[in-house]
Design an enzyme around this catalytic site. Sequence first.
Site, short mmCIF file in Angstrom:
data_model
loop_
_atom_site.label_atom_id
_atom_site.label_comp_id
_atom_site.label_asym_id
_atom_site.label_seq_id
_atom_site.Cartn_x
_atom_site.Cartn_y
_atom_site.Cartn_z
N SER A 1 56.49 -45.69 -77.26
CA SER A 1 55.35 -45.78 -76.34
C SER A 1 55.29 -44.62 -75.34
O SER A 1 54.20 -44.22 -74.93
CB SER A 1 55.35 -47.12 -75.61
OG SER A 1 56.60 -47.36 -75.01
N HIS B 1 56.23 -44.90 -69.82
CA HIS B 1 54.79 -44.72 -70.07
C HIS B 1 54.21 -43.65 -69.15
O HIS B 1 53.49 -42.75 -69.59
CB HIS B 1 54.05 -46.04 -69.85
CG HIS B 1 54.44 -47.11 -70.82
ND1 HIS B 1 54.02 -48.42 -70.69
CD2 HIS B 1 55.20 -47.08 -71.94
CE1 HIS B 1 54.50 -49.13 -71.69
NE2 HIS B 1 55.23 -48.35 -72.46
#
Length: 550
Positions: free
Chosen positions: A330, A382
């Site tokens: 991610s 992230h």
Amino acid sequence: MDRNKQLEYCKKCTKRKFDLKQGLICNLTNQKADFENECEHFEIDKIKISAEIEKQKAVRKSKISFGFSPKQIGNLPVTDLNKKQLYVLAFETAKKLNWNIGFLSESGFIAYTKMSLFSWGEEIQIKIEVGNINIKSECTGSQIVDWGKNRKNIDLFLASFQKSRENIANLNIEEQYSELSKKFLDAEEDIIKPPLNKKEKVFDIISLITPTKGFVVTPIIVVLNILVFTIMAINGVNLLMPSNESLLLWGANFRPLTIQGEWWRLFTSIFLHIGILHLFMNMYALLYIGMLLEPYLGTGRFLFAYLITGISGSIASIYWNDLIISAGASGAIFGMYGVFLALLTTRFIEESARKSLLISIGIFVLYNLANGLKGGIDNAAHIGGLLSGLIIGYAYYPGLKKPDKLLKLLTIGILVLVFSIGSFAIVKNIKSDVADYFNDMQSFEQMEQKALGLYRLPPTSTDQQFILEVDNGIKYWEECLKIIEKADTYDLPDDLHLRNAQIKEYCHLRIRSYQTMRKAFIEHTNKYDNEIFDLNKEIEKIINALRKTK
């Protein structure tokens, strides 16, 4: 006009015929078509068009579309209008529907709808053919259900087009078409390449993971992630919720281990996933952004950006988190969204497409960042990936706008230098009492094993050997206490301080147990048996409690 465009007329002309040697030819000249713009003898085959209309009426149209890229396709056969008339009327229809129009070419144009409650917007491809308008509506967002929006767009266009036809007498077709033709793309580009061109070629799962021109790195990365997960599963790692021990064994990112020299975890962690659902969600997001972005960047730029943003996300994770075990693609995926967001804020992508995609990509990023605030998600990775992606995207822009191999290599070289220096500076300033704590706990475990040497004595050992081992054991337990007292001075999470208190009590009980056993051996008596039994019972209770919180 090339042969393919001439055949578009010939196939729908009443004067066509087939010749075994020449193929489709004109019945009047017995030759292949040689006209440049429009054939003066062209007469549309109304019977054929009518048959196509009846065929379409018989086809049952689904209102809701599903799939990796939900889409609907419709056709509007027309027998009494030429291509210029169809083009101008279609353009006027799109304007009346308030669609953002862009990517004009001789073959047609692309328009974009506005965002709604059930959709992030759709890309509408209008293709003008001889005797027909082909309409394709496709979602620009990453949803897998269109909730009927694509079919609604097509129906709206068809209904509005019929109203525009009634006003054709008030339109100057030649003049308007001439103005529109000035905005046409080059013939070799034509419509309808960007930005959903690759998604159009997705038919099944195999096509998603098959490298093709302009889409090489993304499927390879997806297959590699699936392969790693499969190997982990074959080796006994839980498919739904892998244990922390399994994740660390396979290379997950964990500050205490990473900053103690296991730097490879910054890289390996971006190919591991915490369960099959985690893998599925990440690969879905990667395929979506890869199909949009890789054709623009090319293989080299895309791969470089993916790896650098992934590692940047890993560095952000260990900088921010003390004891979070981090794994997953991610960080790199957010990085690729960051690259695309950067390009969407420039003039690299056509304006109408830019607005639609900027909204859908922006909402996707904000939603997932907000979702990461609820806990259990490594938002630091992230954000680290996203920020590094934005930097890379803006750095790529000059070389993408004016392609130059030297500029491309120079850009990548500078980015490598900048990210290397930045990463080194960040990592160097990461101080972790937790890492020191785990190092001390390794020393504690080694000392504990020495202290437990008493229980490894053979049954034939003499009392003197037993007493000597007890005395050594007491010294080792006292050393264990010193290690724990030192570790308790570190800046640690509360649960580790509570654990230390339990370990201290464990060491004190061990010392009392050893001292009592020593007295029993020296005095050659059984009167301490109950006391030793009670001490061992307390020790066992603490051991069980420590195992539960491990």
